[in-house]
Design a protein around this motif. Structure first.
Motif, PDB file in Angstrom:
ATOM      1  N   GLY A 263       0.775  -1.226   0.000  1.00 49.36           N
ATOM      2  CA  GLY A 263       0.000   0.000   0.000  1.00 49.36           C
ATOM      3  C   GLY A 263       0.806   1.276   0.000  1.00 49.36           C
ATOM      4  N   ASP A 329      -4.819   1.104  -6.901  1.00 50.24           N
ATOM      5  CA  ASP A 329      -5.121   1.707  -5.596  1.00 50.24           C
ATOM      6  C   ASP A 329      -3.859   2.274  -4.963  1.00 50.24           C
ATOM      7  OD1 ASP A 329      -7.747   0.984  -5.921  1.00 50.24           O
ATOM      8  OD2 ASP A 329      -7.628  -0.796  -4.642  1.00 50.24           O
ATOM      9  N   THR A 330      -2.757   1.519  -5.051  1.00 52.85           N
ATOM     10  CA  THR A 330      -1.510   1.968  -4.437  1.00 52.85           C
ATOM     11  C   THR A 330      -0.917   3.146  -5.204  1.00 52.85           C
ATOM     12  OG1 THR A 330      -1.077  -0.288  -3.682  1.00 52.85           O
ATOM     13  CG2 THR A 330       0.786   1.236  -3.680  1.00 52.85           C
ATOM     14  N   SER A 333      -2.638   6.321  -4.147  1.00 54.58           N
ATOM     15  CA  SER A 333      -2.830   6.540  -2.710  1.00 54.58           C
ATOM     16  C   SER A 333      -2.071   7.744  -2.176  1.00 54.58           C
ATOM     17  CB  SER A 333      -2.394   5.285  -1.931  1.00 54.58           C
ATOM     18  OG  SER A 333      -0.994   5.068  -2.064  1.00 54.58           O
ATOM     19  N   ARG A 334      -1.185   8.311  -2.970  1.00 58.35           N
ATOM     20  CA  ARG A 334      -0.440   9.501  -2.565  1.00 58.35           C
ATOM     21  C   ARG A 334      -0.613  10.569  -3.638  1.00 58.35           C
ATOM     22  NH1 ARG A 334      -0.011   6.000   0.768  1.00 58.35           N
ATOM     23  NH2 ARG A 334       1.714   5.601   2.214  1.00 58.35           N
TER      24      ARG A 334
END
Length: 975
Positions: A263, A329-330, A333-334
């Motif tokens: 993640g 998703d990963t 995520s930032r």
């Protein structure tokens, strides 16, 4: 390939060619036969072929793909094979009539067929966890491959390919129609639009060349390094080779790593650093990298959704979709800006700093030189006995300082101890990206630069050019949405008159209010570029000093003797402990499962108070007369069996065992000593002489002095005789050695052994072994020494002394380590007669052994052990821990056995439960991975394949469960 042809190819299932039909093709066109196994593929049909002497891959593709493109793949493979320092690649195998590409008709459909060499090695996709070394190695392989293709040209490279990141936007539009979930479709579409907008400004500067464009975990093969880590060294499947963006090649590789990144997209940065060191990218390419990673992730998900809709039976694609969704998703995520800053720094490029030269004072009525900056870090003197875990402790300390100084502030970039999280596999967000300042309420707050005012739930954002100021704790004097000039008053510090108020100050180059107040240590280097220090507003003292762990390690290695080793190749800097936990300077909490020295646990306030009080009174050597040494000696003697009533006090276990051997020599007048193989007793000349562990001294078995007689290790798990009923078998070697001594006409001084095989991982000796050996030794005038330094003093839970488990009473007991709970303290307990024998050699003393402080520490440790019932805790928690560890044996074949009792346990790893081949490299990798997940563990045993579990005796049930759960995570995810 035209756009129309590409669209048709996107809708094609894999070629309908069975294994039997593939076998016919192989025999008729290549003259080969063997075992055929289908391999996964997106749109080709691939079979692995195993003949008697070689292995191949038979690749079958649709005629819709142009032959020229397949020829480009073959030419590239041959080109790479001619380059120095290129990765391994499979060679093309011609057909029986010399063709590289064969047209074959199966059930009225014609396909194009090729045969390639099969590269041996494992891939990376099957690993749920990848160590940093493997990630960096994949980046290096990608760079080496791209460098080897830099001068390769072929007309088949110029084609339309759905994976070509130059076409990511249009391809995504084609694929989105297959996604039936409207919310998912909208999210994917918006994500791709954002990525494309960020790529476009850099597109003209992105270099074009031949690129593999699919260097992923599926398409590399690896060898294992000395630590058992997978290291990519070969590349397969050139089906996506094109003339494309060079940086797109690395983007594909980075995206493939994200499903193993737990993640956190920053976990892939070692691949970027490794790539940059071999084949450097331009700044524009580095800035475009992460939007390209996101674009790749979108195409992966959309393509799999579309492929499943037309080929529902493609299990390979269906399985990959879950991984690809995790990648997307990963990847998202930032914030893009954070990842861009992280990529630049990983590549050695520093982002531009915010200019503050023209800024006006934030607090015009406050002399910022008078602000006190409060230390709330791991080493802060304000913290003790776990008080940092109390709610609002940071604010209470800050307010107390401000009450004295008028204004006090927390430090930017400080790793806050209060943010540490116990028993967590994840690294906590401890690094402060802001500063809190406590100052008089009503104080004026002015705009340091011109900008517009955004007001959201008492959170003010002054939006300037390229930077924003975030403030909390303000009474607003201007309207939301208004514009202010530098120096204009924006409001006052909230709070009642004559009271203190709090103002939170943070700078950010990100748009919007969603800026974290804290980040993890691993992300601090990137977030600090986006949330710069407020030093221009609050003074340079607001910046906390950065940890100097690397410099400190260099200093240690420069001046600390090399034989004094440290745990781990890159050790965290530990500066605080509390109970069974240790904390590094970045606020990461670790569960300490190896520290038998700190028997009470770390930072025990009662022990610290007792030692401090005595030190203020008196500390001297034991030849002076004072109460503590007499009281402590009496206390120790009372713990030993009847008759063992005389005590020597020393500083360590090595000294205690050395003295025990001297006592044996003095009492018997003989020199010969029996000891066990695979044992460790200390570092002094005598204690080292009877230490036979090759893990501690590789020359141990060839450098023993003549008076030392090692006997067979009574290892009931992997010794010559196995099981609990083998005492008689192991006694035979003892008798042989005693017979040799007698045959030479020499006497026997004694026998030394741990009552539980500590250095081998807490293995119990065979039932009755010590009773039988003690009887033989005493019959020949020798004395029996029980080394209780590691296994005694309540650690076994069921017994205070280890020898009690064997039902024997030794002549001499040695003890150290835990008896001082970290203070240098050791003891020898024996009979008056044996002790008096030393008088023949003169008197004995140890300058600080038994000093007033040491004696008080020793008594306080015993008091705390009794009051906190630590032996009972060792029994109950230890039994629970062993039971849970034993339950792992059925689920993980790497575990051979679980040894020990109480809180002295060992988990032994083997590659084969029949041969007991030790899993040495795997054990080292397990310990390294456990550290990443917040557990301190080290290997032991001659083969370094046993986890040596010996935590502080205050270990809680919750901590024991966390350790087992974390170990299972490591074993399940891979090393």
């Amino acid at each position: 390939m035209t756009d129309e042809t590409l669209a048709r190819c996107l809708e094609l299932p894999r070629p309908d060619v069975t294994a039997a039909e593939a076998s016919d093709i192989l025999l008729s066109r290549y003259g080969l036969s063997g075992v055929i196994t289908e391999l996964g593929s997106q749109q080709d049909r691939n079979y692995r072929v195993e003949t008697d002497d070689r292995r191949y891959v038979l690749k079958i593709c649709h005629m819709a793909y142009e032959t020229l493109e397949l020829e480009a793949q073959n030419a590239a493979i041959r080109h790479i094979g001619e380059q120095a320092d290129a990765p391994r690649v499979p060679q093309v195998v011609p057909s029986a009539d010399g063709q590289d590409i064969v047209a074959v008709t199966v059930r009225e459909q014609t396909f194009q067929v090729r045969l390639l060499e099969y590269l041996d090695g494992e891939g990376l996709t099957g690993h749920r966890h990848l160590p940093e070394t493997s990630i960096a190695a994949l980046g290096a392989v990608c760079a080496r491959l791209a460098r080897s293709l830099a001068d390769f040209n072929h007309p088949g490279l110029d084609r339309n390919l759905q994976w070509d990141l130059r076409r990511a936007g249009p391809v995504a539009v084609q694929l989105l129609s297959a996604i039936t979930d409207s919310a998912a479709r909208d999210r994917i579409a918006k994500t791709m639009v954002s990525a494309v907008r960020r790529i476009q400004p850099f597109a003209p500067a992105l270099r074009l060349q031949a690129v593999h464009h699919d260097v992923t975990g599926d398409n590399v093969v690896c060898h294992r390094d000395e630590q058992g880590r997978p290291i990519p060294d070969g590349v397969i499947d050139f089906g996506d080779i094109i003339r494309g963006w060079l940086v797109g090649d690395l983007a594909v590789t980075c995206a493939s790593l994200l499903h193993q990144a737990r993640g956190n997209p920053l976990n892939v940065l070692p691949a970027v650093s490794a790539y940059q060191a071999i084949y450097p990218l331009k700044v524009e390419e580095l800035r475009a990298l992460w939007p390209l990673v996101v674009a790749r992730a979108v195409i992966l998900v959309a393509s799999s959704e579309q492929q499943i809709s037309i080929d529902p039976g493609n299990d390979y694609v269906r399985t990959n979709l879950e991984l690809e969704q995790r990648i997307l998703d990963t990847a998202t995520s930032r914030p893009f800006d954070l990842m861009q800053a992280a990529v630049l720094k990983a590549a050695g490029v520093e982002p531009a700093a915010v200019s503050t030269a023209d800024w006006r004072p934030l607090l015009p009525d406050l002399d910022i030189g008078q602000i006190d900056y409060v230390d709330l870090g791991v080493q802060s003197p304000h913290f003790a006995a776990g008080n940092w875990m109390q709610a609002d402790m940071d604010w209470r300390i800050l307010a107390r300082w401000a009450a004295n100084a008028g204004a006090a502030a927390t430090r930017y970039g400080e790793y806050r101890l209060s943010r540490a999280t116990l028993l967590s596999k994840e690294t906590p967000a401890t690094c402060a990206l802001h500063s809190d300042i406590c100052l008089p309420a009503g104080m004026v707050v002015a705009a340091p630069f011109s900008g517009s005012i955004d007001w959201q739930n008492h959170h003010l954002i002054l939006v300037g050019e390229g930077v924003s100021l975030h403030l909390d704790g303000l009474e607003l004097d201007v309207e939301a949405g208004s514009t202010v000039q530098a120096g204009d008053v924006m409001g006052t510090v909230s709070g009642e008159a004559s009271s203190l108020g709090g103002l939170r100050v943070q700078l950010s180059t990100l748009q919007g209010a969603d800026v974290p107040l804290f980040c993890t240590a691993s992300e601090a280097f990137a977030w600090s570029a986006l949330c710069p220090s407020p030093a221009a507003l609050l003074g340079k003292g607001v910046d906390a000093p950065k940890p100097a762990t690397r410099d400190l390690l260099d200093k240690r290695q420069a001046h600390f003797a090399a034989p004094q080793k440290h745990y781990y190749s890159t050790p965290p800097e530990m500066e605080r402990g509390w109970r069974e936990h240790m904390f590094d300077v970045e606020g990461r909490a670790y569960l300490d499962m190896v520290n038998n020295v700190s028997i009470l646990g770390h930072g025990h306030p009662r022990l610290a108070e007792a030692a401090g009080e005595q030190w203020l009174k008196l500390n001297t050597n034991s030849r002076f007369h004072y109460a503590a040494v007499a009281d402590f000696s009496e206390r120790l003697a009372s713990l030993a069996p009847e008759g063992l009533d005389t005590v020597f006090l020393v500083n360590s276990g090595s000294e205690a065992n050395d003295l025990a051997l001297r006592l044996a020599w003095a009492h018997t007048g003989a020199r010969n000593v029996l000891c066990l193989l695979e044992a460790y007793h200390g570092w002094s000349v005598a204690s080292d002489a009877v230490s036979t562990s090759i893990a501690d001294n590789p020359q141990a078995l060839t450098t023993r002095p003549a008076w030392v007689h090692p006997v067979a290790a009574p290892n009931t798990y992997r010794g010559a005789f196995r099981g609990p009923d083998t005492a008689g078998d192991y006694l035979l070697d003892v008798l042989d050695n005693l017979g040799d001594i007698e045959a030479r006409g020499e006497g026997l001084a004694g026998f030394i052994a741990e009552p539980v095989y500590g250095n081998a991982g807490g293995i119990a000796l065979p039932d009755g072994y010590l009773a039988a050996v003690y009887a033989q030794v005493r019959a020949r005038g020798g004395v029996c020494i029980a080394d209780e330094v590691q296994v005694g003093y309540g650690r076994l839970g069921h017994h205070f002394w280890g020898f009690e488990q064997q039902g024997v009473v030794p002549d001499i007991i040695t003890v150290a380590k835990g008896m001082g709970s970290g203070h240098p303290l050791g003891a020898v307990i024996t009979t008056r007669a044996i002790a008096d024998s030393l008088e023949k050699e003169g008197y004995f003393f140890s300058s600080t052994g038994g000093s007033p402080v040491s004696s008080v520490v020793g008594m306080t440790v015993l008091d705390i052990m009794a009051d906190e019932e630590l032996q009972r805790n060792a029994r109950e928690v230890g039994d629970h821990l062993k039971s849970r560890l034993a339950a792992l044996i059925d689920r993980h074949s790497l575990i051979g056995a679980v040894h020990g009792m109480g809180l002295y346990l060992g988990v032994e790893f083997v590659r084969d439960r029949e041969t007991l081949e030790p899993a040495t490299h795997e054990t080292a990798a397990i310990c390294a991975r456990l550290l990443d997940l917040g557990v301190i563990m080290q290997p032991t045993g001659d083969h370094l394949n046993v986890l040596k579990i010996k935590p502080p005796l205050c270990l809680s049930m919750e901590s024991a469960d966390f350790f087992v759960d974390t170990l299972e995570t490591v074993l399940s995810e891979g090393l």
